[in-house]
Design an enzyme around this catalytic site. Structure first.
Site, PDB file in Angstrom:
ATOM      1  N   ASP A  32       0.300   6.682   4.350  1.00 25.67           N
ATOM      2  CA  ASP A  32      -0.863   6.593   3.468  1.00 25.67           C
ATOM      3  C   ASP A  32      -0.698   7.446   2.210  1.00 25.67           C
ATOM      4  O   ASP A  32       0.065   8.414   2.194  1.00 25.67           O
ATOM      5  CB  ASP A  32      -2.127   7.047   4.199  1.00 25.67           C
ATOM      6  N   LYS A  33      -1.458   7.095   1.195  1.00 26.18           N
ATOM      7  CA  LYS A  33      -1.440   7.821  -0.080  1.00 26.18           C
ATOM      8  C   LYS A  33      -1.629   9.322   0.113  1.00 26.18           C
ATOM      9  O   LYS A  33      -0.877  10.130  -0.445  1.00 26.18           O
ATOM     10  CB  LYS A  33      -2.539   7.273  -0.999  1.00 26.18           C
TER      11      LYS A  33
END
Length: 356
Positions: free
Chosen positions: A169-170
């Site tokens: 994820d970011k």
């Protein structure tokens, strides 16, 4: 006869009628799994030519490298590209193909490359960087940065065709491996598909986790009301089978540092599983972990939490280790990423608070 799925992470159709494979979703769109039953009247034909008839958008080289990586299985046995297909053969193919949402534009963005050779690159990603261009994040991603790195060093930079093997994820920091050629991509794809890589995550979760070690089981699917969240269905009525093993590393009275090993790789698996057992990821806004979930209702404590949020302004999740077999040398490579500064600063504050 061919039975396949548009994307590897959608439900797979098995021509044999056997139970569907337990497919990881964290890397949705990076692989495609195809099952083919050769016609009873099939004339002998090389497997690479046979597969091109079914996958005309694939190149001869891609099919060849897929065979070389052991990703073409006939009647339960891996075959090379010169194998001749016979009537009734049961053929299973794992094709790796990173998403192609747009043209990758090389961008000069600092990234931390901790290992690189002719086949792979291992990157220690900083929190806040998106891995691949997509909706709402069309540039300034890790792939844009790698395209620039390859271009600057005279290496191949066609990262819309080769490259991504997995994602994080970011706002998750830590380790990723990227392939630099079709063979490396196919070889690594098989390891992730079969869950033979070695990966551990560090997470800070709200509350004092009861057991020193444990396992969380529960099907993970979309939340019935909040489509931005994943949800754990305990009865297995919805979602897909998911298993998370954890071990407590340190306790801070109202927060716990845990190490996680994923037996499956569902979307937001750690975040959804720990929320399910009442220990939401620390400062995870999407899962309501960005307010004090545990502790005393005192202004001094609330101010302390606010101060920790300021030094750790994202969910507390870090991809700490990564181990895999190298595509060419066949030796195991193993990497560790130290705790990033924001999580380190948060630990220092929690230790000080717990001691005092």
């Amino acid at each position: 006869m061919i039975e396949d799925n548009e994307e590897f992470f959608e439900e797979e159709i098995e021509s044999s009628g056997e139970e569907n494979l337990d497919i990881d979703e964290e890397n949705k769109g990076l692989y495609e799994h195809v099952n083919i039953t050769a016609d009873p009247k099939q004339e002998p034909l090389r497997i690479d030519k046979f597969l091109l008839n079914y996958r005309q958008n694939s190149s001869r080289n891609k099919i060849s490298q897929t065979c070389r990586a052991g990703n073409v299985v006939v009647n339960g046995v891996s075959v090379k590209q010169n194998y001749r297909v016979k009537p009734g053969d049961q053929i299973s193919v794992l094709l790796a193909h990173p998403p192609r949402q747009n043209v990758i534009i090389p961008q000069d963005i600092p990234i931390d490359i901790i290992y690189e050779d002719d086949d792979v690159v291992v990157v220690d990603k900083k929190a806040g960087m998106v891995v691949h261009p997509g909706h709402g994040n069309w540039d300034k991603t890790l792939i844009n940065a790698l395209a620039y790195h390859f271009e600057k060093n005279g290496a191949k930079s066609d990262l819309d065709r080769v490259g991504l093997v997995h994602r994080i994820d970011k706002d998750t920091s830590g380790l990723l491996v990227i392939a630099k050629n079709e063979y490396a991509l196919s070889f690594l794809a098989k390891q992730f598909f079969e869950r033979k890589t070695k990966r551990l995550y560090w997470a800070f979760v709200w509350g004092n986790v009861k057991d020193d070690e444990g396992t969380i089981r529960g099907h993970i699917g979309r939340h019935p009301k909040n489509r931005m969240q994943m949800y754990t269905y305990e009865d297995g009525s919805q979602g897909k089978h998911a298993v998370t093993h954890y071990k407590v590393l340190e306790r801070f009275r109202y927060m716990t540092w845990v190490e996680c090993k994923l037996e499956t790789g569902r979307t937001h698996q750690i975040r959804a599983h720990f929320k399910h057992i009442g220990h939401t990821l620390f400062n995870d806004e999407r899962y309501e972990g960005h307010t004090p979930l545990r502790g005393v209702n005192l202004p001094k404590y609330k101010q302390f939490i606010k101060n920790v949020f300021e030094v750790l302004p994202r969910h507390a999740l870090h991809a700490h280790t990564l181990g895999f077999i190298h595509p060419t040398t066949k030796k195991e490579l193993y990497f560790e990423s130290p705790m990033p500064q924001d999580m380190t600063d948060a630990v220092k504050k929690w230790r000080n608070y717990s001691e005092n």
